[in-house]
Design a protein around this motif. Sequence first.
Motif, PDB file in Angstrom:
ATOM      1  N   UNK A   1       4.894   1.326   0.889  1.00 43.26           N
ATOM      2  CA  UNK A   1       3.655   0.475   0.485  1.00 43.26           C
ATOM      3  C   UNK A   1       3.474   1.667  -0.942  1.00 43.26           C
ATOM      4  N   UNK A   2       3.525   3.113  -0.313  1.00 41.03           N
ATOM      5  CA  UNK A   2       3.339   4.185  -1.167  1.00 41.03           C
ATOM      6  C   UNK A   2       4.295   3.980  -2.447  1.00 41.03           C
ATOM      7  N   UNK A   3       5.718   3.412  -2.534  1.00 45.75           N
ATOM      8  CA  UNK A   3       6.748   3.093  -3.416  1.00 45.75           C
ATOM      9  C   UNK A   3       6.890   2.167  -4.364  1.00 45.75           C
ATOM     10  N   UNK A   4       6.156   1.242  -3.685  1.00 51.72           N
ATOM     11  CA  UNK A   4       6.081  -0.242  -3.989  1.00 51.72           C
ATOM     12  C   UNK A   4       4.675  -0.061  -5.091  1.00 51.72           C
ATOM     13  N   UNK A   5       3.245   0.235  -4.513  1.00 53.06           N
ATOM     14  CA  UNK A   5       2.373  -0.086  -4.710  1.00 53.06           C
ATOM     15  C   UNK A   5       1.926   0.842  -5.737  1.00 53.06           C
ATOM     16  N   UNK A   6       2.037   2.016  -5.599  1.00 50.70           N
ATOM     17  CA  UNK A   6       1.801   3.649  -6.782  1.00 50.70           C
ATOM     18  C   UNK A   6       2.404   3.590  -7.998  1.00 50.70           C
ATOM     19  N   UNK A   7       1.329   3.304  -8.951  1.00 46.19           N
ATOM     20  CA  UNK A   7       2.065   3.683 -10.538  1.00 46.19           C
ATOM     21  C   UNK A   7       3.348   3.961 -10.697  1.00 46.19           C
ATOM     22  N   UNK A   8       3.902   4.795 -10.404  1.00 48.85           N
ATOM     23  CA  UNK A   8       4.755   6.087 -11.089  1.00 48.85           C
ATOM     24  C   UNK A   8       5.138   6.986  -9.635  1.00 48.85           C
ATOM     25  N   UNK A   9       6.752   7.718  -9.833  1.00 52.65           N
ATOM     26  CA  UNK A   9       6.942   8.381  -8.396  1.00 52.65           C
ATOM     27  C   UNK A   9       6.760   9.490  -8.124  1.00 52.65           C
TER      28      UNK A   9
END
Length: 479
Positions: free
Chosen positions: A28-36
Amino acid sequence: MKSLAKDTAIYGLSSIIGKFLNYLLVPLYTYVLARTDDYGIVTNLYAWTALLLVILTYGMETGFFRFANREDYDAKSVYKTAYITLLSTSTLFAVLCVLFQGSISVVLGYSGHSEFIAMMAVTVAIDAFACIPFAYLRYQKRPLVFAALKLLFVVLNIGFNILFLVVLGKNDVFYVFLSNILATTIQTLCLLPFTMPRGGYFDGAVLKEMLRYSLPLLVLGVAGIMNQTLDRILFPYLYTGEDAQAQLGIYGACFKVAMVMMMFTQAFRYAYEPFVFAKHKDRQSVEAYADAMKYYIIFSYLILLGVIFYLDIFRYIVSSAYWEGLKIVPVVLWTYVFQGIYFNLSFWYKLTDETKWGAYFSLIGLGITLVLQIVGVPLIGYWASCGSSLVCYFVIMLLSYFIGQKKAPIPYDLKRIGGYTALTLGLLAIYYVLRLHTSLNMWIMMGIGTLLIALYLIVMTRRDFPLSGLPVVGKYFKK
């Protein structure tokens, strides 16, 4: 051993389900948050949280188990004393952090987001206080209540994250921390009715003895948790590239892929710690400790093989933007194995009240971690971070074993453990030779991995885990 297996199964089921559900937050975080970079912020602040949690509990959890199981102490008074003490120190910490959140955020490099600091401080303070009530549930042997409350947090945390990040479209790190503090608060409110102190009294003399026992564990705990989290705390300061937060995000996400090993270690620890202190009264306890170590190693190797051989599936836990870091997963898995063995070995100094040795080992490990990271991170990035943890736990594991055998010898079955180690390394060698020197596709390689795991299972069931010993279905297998 049957009691330990039963409790491990219950704690393990809740831990595995909980960690698996938390796994869903990683994609969820790696796909949804805008950047690494955003996941790098999450990785960094959660590393600080883990360190602060150890400081705020200052070894009182283990101290509680030690004194509550002693016949010359009243268990209810021990619990009430620990309960009031942790409540007081956690509240003080939260108040101070909220008052000085601006200054703290500048020091940590988040000057524009002091609210992150306030939310994480309150969250870790609540978690630190809840440590003793959760320990009391384990002491009372109430694994079902323990498991239900742990899973409640996971469900709430995931629910709030989905609400904010997906439903409302708030793809901002702020809502990650908001979800955490809401879930932690609700979980603790549900925990209190089961664990409010009933009977006993606050005893200053007991507190003094508990602190004398537990404070060396604070040094041990701080050094130990720094060995686990220092890589993510120091990385932004040591990495020389401009994309430090992005690299930290990649490292943190791929580190999570290996967490299935940590789930098993944690589940085993929840059941093993109260078991050990209670079993210490039994003159046959050393044989039980030796068996527990053997079975821990057997199953940890099985998990390690499973994750490595099916890494082509596990990689989808994170977005493809993070896949460049997946090569560290086997290193992290071995680190968790050594960490789990070290934890099992650590009981010799806890049971002999020589907790200073734990502090010595952890400080040695911390020195190794610091040197390797300071030298290595500017040169090879996060490879130095995971490599330093591997070397650290391997060294202190060996130190704890050799010194422990002189101080409080336990007849570990080294021949059998060595056999499983050789088998595991042999199976890994076959797998990597085929993977690196052939052009077989991922499905064929996973098929080969499945055959190799089947071979391990055959050896395991024939030598140490006969199928005839299984409940219900065991009667269908020959002894």
